[in-house]
Motif scaffolding. Structure first.
Motif, short mmCIF file in Angstrom:
data_model
loop_
_atom_site.label_atom_id
_atom_site.label_comp_id
_atom_site.label_asym_id
_atom_site.label_seq_id
_atom_site.Cartn_x
_atom_site.Cartn_y
_atom_site.Cartn_z
N UNK A 6 10.25 -5.51 -8.82
CA UNK A 6 10.31 -6.46 -7.13
C UNK A 6 11.09 -4.85 -6.65
N UNK A 7 11.71 -4.46 -7.72
CA UNK A 7 12.91 -3.56 -6.74
C UNK A 7 12.33 -2.52 -7.60
N UNK A 8 12.45 -2.32 -8.49
CA UNK A 8 11.38 -0.84 -8.91
C UNK A 8 10.51 -0.94 -8.42
N UNK A 9 9.75 -1.76 -8.39
CA UNK A 9 8.35 -0.78 -7.45
C UNK A 9 8.79 -1.16 -6.16
N UNK A 10 9.26 -1.16 -5.60
CA UNK A 10 9.74 -0.74 -4.42
C UNK A 10 10.26 0.09 -4.35
N UNK A 11 10.98 0.95 -5.05
CA UNK A 11 11.56 1.98 -5.22
C UNK A 11 10.90 3.47 -5.82
N UNK A 12 9.63 2.62 -6.86
CA UNK A 12 9.32 3.84 -6.76
C UNK A 12 7.92 3.92 -5.84
N UNK A 13 7.21 3.11 -5.74
CA UNK A 13 6.06 2.78 -4.06
C UNK A 13 6.39 3.08 -2.98
N UNK A 14 7.30 2.62 -2.06
CA UNK A 14 7.99 2.97 -1.30
C UNK A 14 7.80 4.92 -0.79
N UNK A 15 7.75 5.64 -0.79
CA UNK A 15 8.18 7.22 -0.51
C UNK A 15 6.53 7.23 -0.41
N UNK A 16 6.13 6.93 -1.14
CA UNK A 16 4.58 7.11 -1.68
C UNK A 16 3.81 6.98 -0.70
N UNK A 36 7.63 -1.13 5.39
CA UNK A 36 9.30 -1.83 5.50
C UNK A 36 8.62 -3.18 5.37
N UNK A 37 7.93 -4.19 6.48
CA UNK A 37 7.44 -5.11 7.52
C UNK A 37 6.47 -5.54 6.38
N UNK A 38 5.68 -5.18 5.30
CA UNK A 38 4.54 -4.99 4.31
C UNK A 38 4.93 -5.54 3.17
N UNK A 39 6.35 -4.97 2.56
CA UNK A 39 7.79 -4.78 1.52
C UNK A 39 7.81 -6.34 1.72
N UNK A 40 8.57 -6.68 3.11
CA UNK A 40 9.30 -8.06 3.83
C UNK A 40 8.18 -8.63 3.39
N UNK A 47 6.30 -13.67 -6.50
CA UNK A 47 5.83 -14.25 -7.18
C UNK A 47 4.75 -14.42 -7.76
N UNK A 48 3.25 -14.24 -6.36
CA UNK A 48 2.60 -14.09 -6.91
C UNK A 48 1.95 -12.86 -7.45
N UNK A 49 2.42 -11.32 -7.27
CA UNK A 49 2.27 -10.13 -7.39
C UNK A 49 1.73 -9.89 -8.88
N UNK A 50 2.28 -10.72 -10.43
CA UNK A 50 2.51 -10.24 -10.94
C UNK A 50 0.07 -11.02 -11.49
N UNK A 51 0.04 -12.07 -10.82
CA UNK A 51 -1.58 -12.22 -10.46
C UNK A 51 -2.93 -10.51 -9.88
N UNK A 52 -1.95 -10.01 -8.86
CA UNK A 52 -2.73 -9.15 -8.01
C UNK A 52 -2.39 -7.96 -9.45
N UNK A 53 -3.27 -7.46 -8.97
CA UNK A 53 -3.84 -6.10 -9.90
C UNK A 53 -3.06 -4.89 -9.46
N UNK A 54 -3.43 -4.77 -7.93
CA UNK A 54 -2.93 -4.22 -7.71
C UNK A 54 -2.20 -3.89 -6.07
N UNK A 55 -0.92 -4.28 -6.17
CA UNK A 55 0.27 -4.75 -6.05
C UNK A 55 0.26 -3.13 -4.52
N UNK A 56 0.08 -2.55 -5.21
CA UNK A 56 0.76 -1.20 -4.01
C UNK A 56 -0.63 -1.25 -2.89
N UNK A 57 -1.99 -1.32 -3.43
CA UNK A 57 -2.85 -1.66 -2.60
C UNK A 57 -3.32 -2.82 -1.27
N UNK A 58 -2.06 -3.83 -1.83
CA UNK A 58 -1.65 -5.04 -0.70
C UNK A 58 -1.15 -4.23 0.29
N UNK A 59 0.43 -3.86 -0.34
CA UNK A 59 1.24 -3.24 0.71
C UNK A 59 0.53 -2.27 1.22
#
Length: 163
Positions: A6-16, A36-40, A47-59
């Motif tokens: 999750x931290x790696x995903x946050x670091x890469x996706x947050x600026x974009x 930031x609120x969406x990431x919170x 734990x559900x994000x593994x099942x999600x195919x596009x976590x960045x789209x969800x955020x």
């Protein structure tokens, strides 16, 4: 998704995502806030994000909805303000108020606090004692001395004569 993932995903996706929401909102600070609120919110369901195919789209979807919701709230507030015009003229403090403030400034701090809490904030002597941590008798003495000092300060003219 583990915490490290999750931290790696946050670091890469947050600026974009901030860049994308900035383009949508036109406000960089607002974009940062909603992403930031969406990431919170995502953290609670990581734990559900593994099942999600596009976590960045969800955020992005959550952040966009948050931005739209804030915009609607701001628009409703603006409409309310426009319907309730401000008073044409709001008078400033009068000379009596200025004289009282000046007289209060000349009192010792403990007397000034007691006077303000009792007479301006409308607290009972017991409530003043509780709020200041002073014994009841001490508060009564401070009020008596403070009122006497105020009467002296407010009863003098600029040349020192009593009115």
């Amino acid at each position: 998704m583990t915490e490290d993932e999750f931290y790696a995903f946050y670091a890469s996706a947050f600026p974009r995502l901030v860049g994308q929401l900035f383009a949508m909102t036109g406000d960089h600070g607002e974009a940062q806030d909603v992403v930031q609120e969406a990431f919170v919110r995502a953290w609670d369901r990581r734990s559900d994000f593994l099942a999600d195919e596009a976590p960045e789209a969800w955020i992005r979807t959550v952040a966009t909805r948050l931005a739209v919701s804030r915009w609607r709230r701001a628009r409703r507030w603006l409409e309310l303000v426009r319907r309730t015009p401000p008073e044409a003229h709001t008078p400033g403090p009068g000379p009596e108020h200025a004289a009282l403030v000046e007289a209060l400034r000349q009192l010792p701090e403990v007397q000034r606090i007691a006077i303000v809490l009792h007479h301006l904030c409308d607290l009972s002597v017991e409530q003043v004692a509780s709020e200041t941590g002073a014994p009841l008798g001490t508060v009564k003495a401070r009020l008596t001395r403070g009122r006497a000092a105020l009467a002296g300060h407010l009863g003098e003219k600029e040349d020192g004569r009593v009115r």
